[in-house]
Scaffold this motif. Structure first.
Motif, PDB file in Angstrom:
ATOM      1  N   GLY A   9       0.843  -1.183   0.000  1.00  0.00           N
ATOM      2  CA  GLY A   9       0.000   0.000   0.000  1.00  0.00           C
ATOM      3  C   GLY A   9       0.878   1.232   0.000  1.00  0.00           C
ATOM      4  N   THR A  64       1.435   5.314   1.415  1.00  0.00           N
ATOM      5  CA  THR A  64       1.065   6.379   2.340  1.00  0.00           C
ATOM      6  C   THR A  64       2.108   7.489   2.269  1.00  0.00           C
ATOM      7  OG1 THR A  64       0.715   6.946   4.667  1.00  0.00           O
ATOM      8  CG2 THR A  64       2.244   5.163   4.217  1.00  0.00           C
ATOM      9  N   TRP A  67      -6.084   2.989  11.863  1.00  0.00           N
ATOM     10  CA  TRP A  67      -5.607   1.633  11.605  1.00  0.00           C
ATOM     11  C   TRP A  67      -6.718   0.618  11.834  1.00  0.00           C
ATOM     12  CZ3 TRP A  67      -1.905  -0.392   8.946  1.00  0.00           C
ATOM     13  CH2 TRP A  67      -0.700   0.271   8.772  1.00  0.00           C
ATOM     14  N   ARG A  93      -9.756   0.861  11.393  1.00  0.00           N
ATOM     15  CA  ARG A  93     -10.718   0.847  10.287  1.00  0.00           C
ATOM     16  C   ARG A  93     -10.202   0.067   9.089  1.00  0.00           C
ATOM     17  NH1 ARG A  93     -11.580   6.160  12.359  1.00  0.00           N
ATOM     18  NH2 ARG A  93     -10.134   7.110  10.874  1.00  0.00           N
ATOM     19  N   THR A  94      -8.895  -0.253   9.073  1.00  0.00           N
ATOM     20  CA  THR A  94      -8.342  -1.017   7.949  1.00  0.00           C
ATOM     21  C   THR A  94      -8.403  -2.525   8.167  1.00  0.00           C
ATOM     22  OG1 THR A  94      -6.022  -1.227   8.697  1.00  0.00           O
ATOM     23  CG2 THR A  94      -6.660   0.854   7.639  1.00  0.00           C
ATOM     24  N   THR A 132      -5.285  -5.690   6.484  1.00  0.00           N
ATOM     25  CA  THR A 132      -5.118  -4.296   6.074  1.00  0.00           C
ATOM     26  C   THR A 132      -4.936  -4.150   4.564  1.00  0.00           C
ATOM     27  OG1 THR A 132      -4.282  -3.498   8.196  1.00  0.00           O
ATOM     28  CG2 THR A 132      -3.568  -2.292   6.245  1.00  0.00           C
ATOM     29  N   HIS A 133      -4.206  -5.090   3.947  1.00  0.00           N
ATOM     30  CA  HIS A 133      -3.945  -4.980   2.506  1.00  0.00           C
ATOM     31  C   HIS A 133      -5.231  -5.032   1.683  1.00  0.00           C
ATOM     32  CE1 HIS A 133      -4.267  -9.338   3.064  1.00  0.00           C
ATOM     33  NE2 HIS A 133      -4.506  -9.429   1.774  1.00  0.00           N
ATOM     34  N   ARG A 149      -7.959  -3.341   2.459  1.00  0.00           N
ATOM     35  CA  ARG A 149      -8.666  -2.068   2.575  1.00  0.00           C
ATOM     36  C   ARG A 149      -7.769  -0.857   2.317  1.00  0.00           C
ATOM     37  NH1 ARG A 149     -12.723  -2.923   7.805  1.00  0.00           N
ATOM     38  NH2 ARG A 149     -13.745  -4.800   7.026  1.00  0.00           N
ATOM     39  N   GLY A 150      -6.477  -1.004   2.503  1.00  0.00           N
ATOM     40  CA  GLY A 150      -5.572   0.110   2.265  1.00  0.00           C
ATOM     41  C   GLY A 150      -5.104   0.773   3.545  1.00  0.00           C
ATOM     42  N   LEU A 151      -3.929   1.398   3.467  1.00  0.00           N
ATOM     43  CA  LEU A 151      -3.303   2.006   4.631  1.00  0.00           C
ATOM     44  C   LEU A 151      -3.921   3.358   4.964  1.00  0.00           C
ATOM     45  CD1 LEU A 151       0.440   1.483   3.621  1.00  0.00           C
ATOM     46  CD2 LEU A 151      -0.870   0.086   5.222  1.00  0.00           C
ATOM     47  N   PRO A 152      -3.925   3.729   6.237  1.00  0.00           N
ATOM     48  CA  PRO A 152      -4.235   5.132   6.575  1.00  0.00           C
ATOM     49  C   PRO A 152      -3.097   6.025   6.096  1.00  0.00           C
ATOM     50  CG  PRO A 152      -3.495   3.948   8.526  1.00  0.00           C
ATOM     51  CD  PRO A 152      -3.606   2.929   7.432  1.00  0.00           C
TER      52      PRO A 152
END
Length: 267
Positions: free
Chosen positions: A151, A153, A209, A211-212, A250-251, A253-256
């Motif tokens: 991801g 950021t 985090w 939320r991911t 996490t991968h 949904r994507g990183l904050p």
């Protein structure tokens, strides 16, 4: 997954993920040489680990070293062999990080982060391959990557680039070393509760985090340690050249965005 009679080196092992990796390797029967730059912290960690594993009859030996220095890596392997015999497992875990946009990123920060993560992995792996070839040891190297390879950021270009380099370095060295009976893999952690992570976070960033995650909790050092032990064991004897994501999803949904939460003055 028994590792009885095997000797491991774990870098960056005075606390956090590295400490947990050493702990789990010892639980499964390996003696461990732990290394970090802070000699006092390292000695305390080795004492705690050895005392915790009295029943397992395994021990931890502290050897202070800077993994970005070739001379220190040479000395580390020499001491490890002197103390415990041939090395069968190397875990390249040592890490550091700073946060800034590239336009503001000091060259010293870039050198320190890339030197520890990517150069440290290179120096350790090179030493391990040569040692394992010379001793005829069918050994294992496990490198620590990051979910940030999967991801993007803002604010962490040097760290992300170093971790992406580790992924490709793992693939190439696995291809080169396989003919010598040496397996090389990587584990890519997501957000893990560690002392280093806690020093660089805020409640709002932690919530971002969360939320991911698909598995909705922060990672723990033990989550990463278990994956490392698996890859170091005979259970993974036909696995090489991979990067195993251990990130709670996490991968997917994507990183904050680090800059949104940790560099609030950026645009």
């Amino acid at each position: 997954m028994k590792l009885v009679g095997k000797t491991a080196i774990v870098t960056g092992a005075s606390k956090g993920i590295g400490y947990a990796i050493a702990d789990h390797l010892m639980t499964h029967g390996a003696d461990v040489v732990i290394t970090a730059r802070n000699e006092a912290e390292l000695a305390t960690a080795a004492k705690q680990l050895t005392e915790a594993h009295t029943a397992d009859k395994t021990k931890a030996i502290p050897v202070a070293a800077d993994v970005s220095l070739a001379a220190d890596i040479t000395r580390l392997f020499e001491r490890a062999v002197e103390e415990l015999g041939p090395i069968a497992i190397l875990v390249n875990n040592a890490g550091n990080s700073t946060l800034d946009l590239v336009e503001n990123l000091p060259e010293t920060d870039f050198d320190a982060v890339v030197g520890t993560h990517l150069k440290g992995t290179y120096l350790g792996t090179k030493a391990a391959i040569n040692h394992m070839k010379a001793t005829g040891t069918p050994g294992v190297v496990v490198n620590l990557g990051s979910v940030e390879t999967f991801g993007t950021t803002r604010g962490n270009a040097h760290y992300s680039a170093a971790k992406a380099g580790i992924d490709k370095f793992t693939e190439v060295t696995a291809l080169e070393a396989g003919r010598h009976g040496i397996r090389i893999n990587a584990v890519a952690p997501g957000a893990v509760e560690t002392p280093m992570g806690q020093d660089a976070t805020t409640p709002e960033f932690t919530a971002a985090w969360h939320r991911t995650f698909s598995v909705e909790r922060m990672g723990r050092p033990a989550d990463i340690a278990k994956a490392v032990v698996f890859l170091a064991s005979d259970y993974a004897e036909w696995i090489t050249g991979i990067t195993l994501l251990v990130d709670g999803g996490t991968h997917l949904r994507g990183l904050p965005d680090y800059a949104d939460f940790l560099l609030p003055t950026t645009n």
